[in-house]
Design an enzyme around this catalytic site. Structure first.
Site, PDB file in Angstrom:
ATOM      1  N   GLU A 167      24.679 -24.662 -24.534  1.00  0.00           N
ATOM      2  CA  GLU A 167      26.140 -24.808 -24.536  1.00  0.00           C
ATOM      3  C   GLU A 167      26.797 -24.433 -25.871  1.00  0.00           C
ATOM      4  OE1 GLU A 167      26.692 -28.809 -23.029  1.00  0.00           O
ATOM      5  OE2 GLU A 167      26.153 -28.186 -21.003  1.00  0.00           O
ATOM      6  N   ASN A 208      21.742 -21.071 -23.154  1.00  0.00           N
ATOM      7  CA  ASN A 208      22.018 -21.658 -21.845  1.00  0.00           C
ATOM      8  C   ASN A 208      23.436 -22.213 -21.811  1.00  0.00           C
ATOM      9  OD1 ASN A 208      20.786 -22.579 -19.333  1.00  0.00           O
ATOM     10  ND2 ASN A 208      20.851 -24.657 -20.148  1.00  0.00           N
ATOM     11  N   HIS A 243      25.771 -25.852 -12.202  1.00  0.00           N
ATOM     12  CA  HIS A 243      26.151 -27.154 -11.621  1.00  0.00           C
ATOM     13  C   HIS A 243      27.385 -26.888 -10.766  1.00  0.00           C
ATOM     14  CE1 HIS A 243      23.333 -29.510 -13.934  1.00  0.00           C
ATOM     15  NE2 HIS A 243      23.731 -28.920 -15.041  1.00  0.00           N
ATOM     16  N   GLU A 273      19.851 -25.033 -13.883  1.00  0.00           N
ATOM     17  CA  GLU A 273      20.146 -26.457 -13.616  1.00  0.00           C
ATOM     18  C   GLU A 273      20.922 -26.618 -12.306  1.00  0.00           C
ATOM     19  OE1 GLU A 273      21.985 -28.399 -16.999  1.00  0.00           O
ATOM     20  OE2 GLU A 273      20.801 -27.268 -18.435  1.00  0.00           O
ATOM     21  N   ASP A 275      22.692 -27.566  -9.027  1.00  0.00           N
ATOM     22  CA  ASP A 275      22.878 -28.629  -8.041  1.00  0.00           C
ATOM     23  C   ASP A 275      24.235 -28.444  -7.357  1.00  0.00           C
ATOM     24  OD1 ASP A 275      24.354 -29.626 -10.257  1.00  0.00           O
ATOM     25  OD2 ASP A 275      23.048 -31.359 -10.551  1.00  0.00           O
TER      26      ASP A 275
END
Ligand code: XIL
Length: 357
Positions: A167, A208, A243, A273, A275
């Protein structure tokens, strides 16, 4: 009576001799029982040189045999969800604690699962001694160098890819104003990448972020990756967190477009990651599950179709354990339900990996 029983005896003996003769020569062998009616995600992925995985927690691997067995059966890559973060590994300036991360790596080695490390440099998950230390530029560089050298060196040869900086950018195109940026300057990224490469020359290095679609945030991230490449920093890939319940863009066409421009820079993309909470969708529970399945399918497909994407990792794998439960309160974002049964999203990914042979 005697003659009759003698004849009966002869007949029985003849039948036995005939049965033995015919079974040993003519009868076909009994076919072996099929092992399992279906293949796992990981076996389908392996056939296409693809990595499919999830984030894991060591205490669940240790204490929940179903969690452990389902993960080992279905996945060929993992990310420690929390236990390779700075504050877990390096709780005091002169003390490292590898116990939990080591247990995860050992599980992975036992089951031939690749490990991704996350995250060497981040503004979250820092111990107090770093945040409150009031360190000078030289001191903080020394701390970061020591951290990377020790952690990456400890796992040298065992980590498939390291998330070196997590980030790093803001939506408006600027660097995120983290302690690393403010104290060391923008070159903290170049230094961290170089030190990681020195400590383990064979691991893939990536940065990332939630910068998947086409918007100002993903533009910042792209510009950063491009600059790093142009400056010759050892960067191999970028991670798209994905996400899809919040923060990340869920338009798969935009994400496919974005992946393409990284290919032109010579960079791989990994979905790191993913979801997709169920309450993102309206409709009946069945419709919500189908919409969720479609989104998992679409994102897997764009990665499979891209020339530079061969990894999709979810932030967990079972709805029994998701960070979103405590974080946003949103529900059931993964591909196995709370009882470890595969959901429609699992079947959609299975079909997509299976493809048309
Ligand atoms: C989350 C973990 O899932 C939680 O267990 C923890 O309490 C906080 O961090 N982006 C990231 C991850 O890069 O490290 C975060 O993980 C989720 C958002």
């Amino acid at each position: 009576m005697k003659v009759r029983s003698f004849i009966a005896y002869i007949l029985v003996m003849l039948t036995i001799v005939w049965a033995i003769a015919t079974t040993s020569t003519a009868a076909p062998p009994v076919p072996p029982r099929p092992e399992s009616p279906t293949e796992s995600l990981r076996s389908l992925a392996a056939k296409r040189d693809f990595f499919i995985g999830g984030a894991v927690q060591p205490q669940l691997l240790q204490n929940d045999s179903t969690y452990r067995e389902v993960f080992a059966r279905e996945f060929n890559i993992l990310i420690p969800e929390n236990h390779t973060k700075f504050w877990r590994l390096h709780p005091e300036r002169d003390r490292y604690d590898f116990s939990q991360a080591d247990a995860i790596v050992q599980f992975a080695n036992e089951h031939n699962i690749k490990v991704m490390g996350h995250a060497l440099v981040w503004f979250h998950a820092l111990p107090r001694w770093v945040v409150e230390g009031n360190f000078s530029r030289e001191e903080l560089m020394e701390i970061l160098h020591d951290h990377i050298q020790t952690v990456v060196g400890h796992y040298r040869g065992q980590i498939y890819a390291w998330d070196v900086v997590n980030e790093p950018v803001e939506a408006n195109g600027s660097f995120r104003e983290t302690i690393w940026y403010k104290t060391i300057g923008p070159e903290y990224l170049d230094l961290a990448l170089r030190w990681t490469r020195e400590a383990d020359p064979d691991t893939l290095l990536y940065i990332n972020d939630y910068a998947e679609g086409l918007n100002s945030k993903s533009q910042s991230f792209y510009n950063l990756a491009k600059d790093l490449r142009q400056r010759g920093a050892p960067l191999d890939a970028v991670g798209f967190q994905t996400h899809l319940g919040f923060l990340s863009a869920d338009n798969s066409e935009e994400v496919a477009e974005n992946m393409k421009r990284y290919a032109e820079l010579g960079l791989d993309v990994m979905i790191t990651e993913m979801d997709v909470p169920i309450d993102k969708f309206s409709g009946t529970p069945e419709e919500q599950l189908e919409a969720q399945a479609k989104m998992y399918r679409d994102f897997l497909k764009i990665c499979l179709d891209a020339s530079n994407c061969n990894t999709l990792v979810m932030w967990g794998f079972t709805d029994r354990h998701s960070w979103l439960t405590g974080f946003t309160g949103s529900k059931d974002p993964l591909i196995f339900d709370k009882s470890y049964q595969p959901k429609p999203a699992y079947h959609a990914m299975w079909e997509e990996l299976k493809g048309t042979d």
